[in-house]
Design a protein around this motif. Structure first.
Motif, PDB file in Angstrom:
ATOM      1  N   LEU A 151     -34.949  20.496 -49.705  1.00  0.00           N
ATOM      2  CA  LEU A 151     -35.779  19.361 -49.285  1.00  0.00           C
ATOM      3  C   LEU A 151     -35.664  18.202 -50.272  1.00  0.00           C
ATOM      4  O   LEU A 151     -35.583  17.034 -49.881  1.00  0.00           O
ATOM      5  N   GLY A 152     -35.666  18.538 -51.580  1.00  0.00           N
ATOM      6  CA  GLY A 152     -35.587  17.495 -52.600  1.00  0.00           C
ATOM      7  C   GLY A 152     -34.268  16.731 -52.544  1.00  0.00           C
ATOM      8  O   GLY A 152     -34.256  15.498 -52.591  1.00  0.00           O
ATOM      9  N   LEU A 153     -33.155  17.455 -52.424  1.00  0.00           N
ATOM     10  CA  LEU A 153     -31.847  16.796 -52.394  1.00  0.00           C
ATOM     11  C   LEU A 153     -31.649  16.007 -51.108  1.00  0.00           C
ATOM     12  O   LEU A 153     -31.030  14.931 -51.118  1.00  0.00           O
ATOM     13  N   LEU A 154     -32.158  16.527 -49.992  1.00  0.00           N
ATOM     14  CA  LEU A 154     -32.065  15.775 -48.741  1.00  0.00           C
ATOM     15  C   LEU A 154     -32.855  14.471 -48.823  1.00  0.00           C
ATOM     16  O   LEU A 154     -32.401  13.419 -48.368  1.00  0.00           O
ATOM     17  N   LEU A 155     -34.039  14.559 -49.427  1.00  0.00           N
ATOM     18  CA  LEU A 155     -34.864  13.360 -49.581  1.00  0.00           C
ATOM     19  C   LEU A 155     -34.207  12.369 -50.525  1.00  0.00           C
ATOM     20  O   LEU A 155     -34.170  11.163 -50.255  1.00  0.00           O
ATOM     21  N   LEU A 156     -33.645  12.878 -51.630  1.00  0.00           N
ATOM     22  CA  LEU A 156     -32.974  12.002 -52.589  1.00  0.00           C
ATOM     23  C   LEU A 156     -31.747  11.344 -51.969  1.00  0.00           C
ATOM     24  O   LEU A 156     -31.544  10.136 -52.104  1.00  0.00           O
ATOM     25  N   GLY A 157     -30.928  12.133 -51.277  1.00  0.00           N
ATOM     26  CA  GLY A 157     -29.736  11.575 -50.659  1.00  0.00           C
ATOM     27  C   GLY A 157     -30.061  10.610 -49.540  1.00  0.00           C
ATOM     28  O   GLY A 157     -29.447   9.533 -49.420  1.00  0.00           O
ATOM     29  N   GLY A 158     -31.043  10.976 -48.704  1.00  0.00           N
ATOM     30  CA  GLY A 158     -31.429  10.079 -47.615  1.00  0.00           C
ATOM     31  C   GLY A 158     -31.997   8.770 -48.121  1.00  0.00           C
ATOM     32  O   GLY A 158     -31.686   7.686 -47.600  1.00  0.00           O
ATOM     33  N   ALA A 159     -32.839   8.846 -49.157  1.00  0.00           N
ATOM     34  CA  ALA A 159     -33.416   7.638 -49.741  1.00  0.00           C
ATOM     35  C   ALA A 159     -32.337   6.768 -50.373  1.00  0.00           C
ATOM     36  O   ALA A 159     -32.424   5.532 -50.354  1.00  0.00           O
ATOM     37  N   SER A 160     -31.304   7.400 -50.929  1.00  0.00           N
ATOM     38  CA  SER A 160     -30.208   6.636 -51.530  1.00  0.00           C
ATOM     39  C   SER A 160     -29.444   5.847 -50.472  1.00  0.00           C
ATOM     40  O   SER A 160     -29.037   4.702 -50.694  1.00  0.00           O
ATOM     41  N   ILE A 161     -29.262   6.460 -49.307  1.00  0.00           N
ATOM     42  CA  ILE A 161     -28.596   5.752 -48.209  1.00  0.00           C
ATOM     43  C   ILE A 161     -29.445   4.572 -47.740  1.00  0.00           C
ATOM     44  O   ILE A 161     -28.928   3.479 -47.470  1.00  0.00           O
ATOM     45  N   VAL A 162     -30.757   4.792 -47.658  1.00  0.00           N
ATOM     46  CA  VAL A 162     -31.659   3.697 -47.289  1.00  0.00           C
ATOM     47  C   VAL A 162     -31.570   2.570 -48.317  1.00  0.00           C
ATOM     48  O   VAL A 162     -31.546   1.379 -47.965  1.00  0.00           O
ATOM     49  N   GLY A 163     -31.501   2.938 -49.597  1.00  0.00           N
ATOM     50  CA  GLY A 163     -31.400   1.923 -50.649  1.00  0.00           C
ATOM     51  C   GLY A 163     -30.112   1.123 -50.558  1.00  0.00           C
ATOM     52  O   GLY A 163     -30.106  -0.087 -50.842  1.00  0.00           O
ATOM     53  N   MET A 164     -29.030   1.778 -50.188  1.00  0.00           N
ATOM     54  CA  MET A 164     -27.762   1.060 -50.037  1.00  0.00           C
ATOM     55  C   MET A 164     -27.849  -0.002 -48.947  1.00  0.00           C
ATOM     56  O   MET A 164     -27.177  -1.036 -49.010  1.00  0.00           O
ATOM     57  N   LEU A 165     -28.669   0.245 -47.943  1.00  0.00           N
ATOM     58  CA  LEU A 165     -28.794  -0.675 -46.801  1.00  0.00           C
ATOM     59  C   LEU A 165     -29.968  -1.641 -46.944  1.00  0.00           C
ATOM     60  O   LEU A 165     -30.181  -2.479 -46.072  1.00  0.00           O
ATOM     61  N   ALA A 166     -30.733  -1.503 -48.031  1.00  0.00           N
ATOM     62  CA  ALA A 166     -31.933  -2.322 -48.200  1.00  0.00           C
ATOM     63  C   ALA A 166     -31.586  -3.801 -48.309  1.00  0.00           C
ATOM     64  O   ALA A 166     -30.665  -4.188 -49.026  1.00  0.00           O
ATOM     65  N   THR A 167     -32.350  -4.616 -47.587  1.00  0.00           N
ATOM     66  CA  THR A 167     -32.116  -6.067 -47.594  1.00  0.00           C
ATOM     67  C   THR A 167     -33.317  -6.844 -48.126  1.00  0.00           C
ATOM     68  O   THR A 167     -33.260  -8.064 -48.219  1.00  0.00           O
ATOM     69  N   ASN A 168     -34.409  -6.142 -48.458  1.00  0.00           N
ATOM     70  CA  ASN A 168     -35.583  -6.822 -48.991  1.00  0.00           C
ATOM     71  C   ASN A 168     -36.261  -5.925 -50.017  1.00  0.00           C
ATOM     72  O   ASN A 168     -35.927  -4.736 -50.157  1.00  0.00           O
ATOM     73  N   TYR A 169     -37.229  -6.492 -50.694  1.00  0.00           N
ATOM     74  CA  TYR A 169     -37.896  -5.795 -51.796  1.00  0.00           C
ATOM     75  C   TYR A 169     -38.631  -4.555 -51.328  1.00  0.00           C
ATOM     76  O   TYR A 169     -38.566  -3.506 -51.970  1.00  0.00           O
ATOM     77  N   TYR A 170     -39.333  -4.655 -50.206  1.00  0.00           N
ATOM     78  CA  TYR A 170     -40.154  -3.539 -49.758  1.00  0.00           C
ATOM     79  C   TYR A 170     -39.295  -2.346 -49.337  1.00  0.00           C
ATOM     80  O   TYR A 170     -39.645  -1.190 -49.592  1.00  0.00           O
ATOM     81  N   MET A 171     -38.184  -2.627 -48.711  1.00  0.00           N
ATOM     82  CA  MET A 171     -37.270  -1.551 -48.311  1.00  0.00           C
ATOM     83  C   MET A 171     -36.649  -0.902 -49.549  1.00  0.00           C
ATOM     84  O   MET A 171     -36.513   0.323 -49.625  1.00  0.00           O
ATOM     85  N   LEU A 172     -36.304  -1.743 -50.522  1.00  0.00           N
ATOM     86  CA  LEU A 172     -35.733  -1.224 -51.768  1.00  0.00           C
ATOM     87  C   LEU A 172     -36.751  -0.402 -52.535  1.00  0.00           C
ATOM     88  O   LEU A 172     -36.439   0.675 -53.075  1.00  0.00           O
ATOM     89  N   MET A 173     -37.974  -0.885 -52.587  1.00  0.00           N
ATOM     90  CA  MET A 173     -39.026  -0.171 -53.307  1.00  0.00           C
ATOM     91  C   MET A 173     -39.333   1.168 -52.641  1.00  0.00           C
ATOM     92  O   MET A 173     -39.524   2.185 -53.324  1.00  0.00           O
ATOM     93  N   ALA A 174     -39.380   1.180 -51.320  1.00  0.00           N
ATOM     94  CA  ALA A 174     -39.624   2.427 -50.605  1.00  0.00           C
ATOM     95  C   ALA A 174     -38.518   3.437 -50.884  1.00  0.00           C
ATOM     96  O   ALA A 174     -38.782   4.629 -51.081  1.00  0.00           O
ATOM     97  N   ALA A 175     -37.275   2.959 -50.921  1.00  0.00           N
ATOM     98  CA  ALA A 175     -36.151   3.851 -51.213  1.00  0.00           C
ATOM     99  C   ALA A 175     -36.268   4.440 -52.613  1.00  0.00           C
ATOM    100  O   ALA A 175     -36.024   5.633 -52.822  1.00  0.00           O
ATOM    101  N   ARG A 176     -36.669   3.633 -53.573  1.00  0.00           N
ATOM    102  CA  ARG A 176     -36.805   4.124 -54.946  1.00  0.00           C
ATOM    103  C   ARG A 176     -37.924   5.150 -55.079  1.00  0.00           C
ATOM    104  O   ARG A 176     -37.784   6.153 -55.781  1.00  0.00           O
ATOM    105  N   LEU A 177     -39.031   4.918 -54.398  1.00  0.00           N
ATOM    106  CA  LEU A 177     -40.147   5.861 -54.481  1.00  0.00           C
ATOM    107  C   LEU A 177     -39.790   7.191 -53.822  1.00  0.00           C
ATOM    108  O   LEU A 177     -40.119   8.261 -54.340  1.00  0.00           O
ATOM    109  N   LEU A 178     -39.106   7.125 -52.693  1.00  0.00           N
ATOM    110  CA  LEU A 178     -38.659   8.354 -52.037  1.00  0.00           C
ATOM    111  C   LEU A 178     -37.612   9.073 -52.889  1.00  0.00           C
ATOM    112  O   LEU A 178     -37.580  10.306 -52.943  1.00  0.00           O
ATOM    113  N   GLN A 179     -36.765   8.287 -53.547  1.00  0.00           N
ATOM    114  CA  GLN A 179     -35.805   8.884 -54.473  1.00  0.00           C
ATOM    115  C   GLN A 179     -36.520   9.671 -55.570  1.00  0.00           C
ATOM    116  O   GLN A 179     -36.098  10.767 -55.936  1.00  0.00           O
TER     117      GLN A 179
END
Length: 214
Positions: free
Chosen positions: A82-110
């Protein structure tokens, strides 16, 4: 306590876990050097940009303790998956982030996902590795963490300068490659539960023997 073949599983799980911990630690230090670039790209104040690292660190610390406690009720394999899936999924979201809130959410999930590696690593070594090899296993994981701490700013600076800060998330997404192997070799059972009845009987017998001696 679950036993597994040390000639096979230990020789694989400790190096694999060490690499995972190294990537997790790098994920923290890489963004330290990228903050000015992130702030400039997203037009952030220094305070807002600092929360990208601060928020990650806070959730990482809380989640590390939580994973350790959950390992008493949930198998390590399940928690790590679960931890690695969440980390990997959040990393993909971070790669696609186009604004601060999306980037911040990706970092917190990471942070929540990344905490599974060091938190469960200590549990794994102390619970499943025999005492005579425990120090060597722990030193391997700690050494990998130290290497990631020092290597992270170097990698972060190079990638941010030549590719962009979004590429930092790609480095952490590499943990997904370790997921199949981790699922195959991690312990999948819980420790035997504490025998309350047996413990009570042993305590009662000890008390009775003590009374008879007096």
């Amino acid at each position: 306590m679950e036993r597994f073949n040390p000639s096979f599983r230990e020789s694989l799980i400790i190096p694999l876990w060490s690499i995972t911990v190294m990537l997790v630690v790098m994920n923290t230090t890489m963004f330290n050097v990228a903050l000015p670039t992130v702030a400039q790209a997203l037009h952030l104040t220094a305070t807002s940009a600092s929360w990208i690292v601060t928020g990650y660190s806070i959730l990482f610390a809380i989640s590390s303790i939580t994973y350790s406690r959950l390992s008493d009720f949930i198998p390590i394999r399940t928690l790590l998956t679960l931890g690695l899936l969440l980390l990997g999924g959040a990393s993909i979201v971070g790669m696609l982030a186009t604004n601060y809130y999306m980037l911040m959410a990706a970092r917190l999930l990471q942070a929540v996902g990344a905490a599974s590696a060091p938190g469960l690593g200590i549990v794994l070594v102390t619970r499943y590795i025999p005492v005579e090899r425990r120090g060597r296993s722990m030193s391997g994981i700690v050494s990998a963490a130290s290497f990631g701490f020092g290597f992270g700013p170097i990698v972060g600076g190079i990638l941010t300068q030549y590719i962009g800060y979004s590429s930092l998330f790609a480095v952490t997404a590499l943990v997904l490659l370790a997921l199949p192997s981790s699922c195959a070799i991690c312990p999948s059972k819980l420790r035997p539960p504490f025998d309350l009845t047996g413990g009570a009987r042993s305590s009662s017998g000890s008390v009775q023997r003590g009374c008879s001696c007096t």
